[in-house]
Design a protein around this motif. Structure first.
Motif, short mmCIF file in Angstrom:
data_model
loop_
_atom_site.label_atom_id
_atom_site.label_comp_id
_atom_site.label_asym_id
_atom_site.label_seq_id
_atom_site.Cartn_x
_atom_site.Cartn_y
_atom_site.Cartn_z
N ALA A 53 0.85 -1.19 0.00
CA ALA A 53 0.00 0.00 0.00
C ALA A 53 0.88 1.24 0.00
O ALA A 53 1.87 1.29 0.72
N ILE A 54 0.52 2.20 -0.83
CA ILE A 54 1.28 3.45 -0.86
C ILE A 54 0.35 4.63 -0.66
O ILE A 54 -0.84 4.57 -0.99
N LEU A 80 3.28 2.48 2.74
CA LEU A 80 2.70 2.39 4.08
C LEU A 80 3.22 1.12 4.75
O LEU A 80 3.84 0.28 4.10
N PRO A 129 4.16 -2.27 5.89
CA PRO A 129 3.90 -3.57 5.27
C PRO A 129 3.13 -4.51 6.20
O PRO A 129 3.40 -4.55 7.39
#
Lengths: 63, 176
Positions: free
Chosen positions: B137-138, B145, B147
């Motif tokens: 997720a970024i 973001l 992990p």
């Protein structure tokens, strides 16, 4: 983390963009979408939930 | 070192442990057994609400082990002492600003199957997006973001721990 196969992009003030190998299922477990990309509503205001319909541009959603 | 927000509840036979820091609001517990797991009530776990067998069955379904159970005969001394403590102000999964995304054990790649399953993106009714699988997720700035292999994203627009769910949807009465 080379085995990562799905990417979630949290667009600021906008939807959650999902790409890669995934499936979207509803709370009953039924697959409702598996083709990328998918834009999921994060602002709570879409009339086409769970998908984004651009409402975030009109309701002042900014985070 | 245990979190002071942790709680434990017993029916005399088994004890259910509640670890709020692990909760990602998957809502499995109360969708399956509202008689026992009711976030609108204090205390939010009522051990008299269902037979032990049923409580065990639903507790085992918690995806993050935010709720786990033990036979009372297997409790440690400390856990036994905690049972006697007066329950202080109750907290529950829907009112806590829970840090989402739990840290995972290091994965031993050699023992993992080579074929990766598609990431599961579950749309919870009137609730968050629960994600499980091998994903990344970024944020909007393209920064990665935390992990994890399981997390939940806010869908109501009002979480105070964006982009994650913190249970606010329930307080504001979010509906589809």
């Amino acid at each position: 983390m080379e085995k990562v196969n799905t990417l979630f992009k949290v667009n600021e003030g906008g939807p959650l963009e999902v790409t890669g190998n995934f499936r979207v299922v509803n709370s009953g477990g039924k697959i409702i979408e598996n083709k990328e990309p998918v834009y999921l509503c994060r602002c709570g205001g879409s009339s086409n939930k769970p998908y984004c319909d651009g409402s975030h541009n009109r309701n002042g959603f900014s985070i | 070192m245990s979190d002071p927000r942790n709680r434990q509840y017993t029916n005399g036979e088994i004890t259910v442990f509640w670890v709020p820091s692990k909760c990602i609001h998957a809502t499995t517990c109360f969708r399956e057994l509202i008689e026992v797991f009711n976030p609108g009530r204090r205390p939010w776990i009522n051990m008299e609400g269902a037979p032990t067998r049923k409580i065990i069955e639903v507790t085992n379904k918690c995806p993050t082990q935010a709720i786990v159970w033990k036979q009372n005969t297997d409790l440690s001394e400390e856990e036994r002492a905690n049972l006697r403590q007066t329950v202080r102000e109750e907290e529950n999964p829907e009112t806590l600003a829970t840090p989402t995304g739990r840290s995972e054990e290091p994965v031993n790649e050699t023992t993992k199957p080579t074929r990766i399953k598609p990431t599961n993106v579950r749309i919870m009714k009137d609730g968050p997006i629960v994600v499980e699988g091998q994903f990344k997720a970024i944020g909007g700035d393209n920064r990665e973001l935390k992990p994890t292999t399981m997390t939940s994203f806010c869908r109501c627009g009002n979480s105070r721990s964006m982009p994650y769910c913190d249970g606010t949807h329930r307080k504001i009465g979010f509906t589809e």
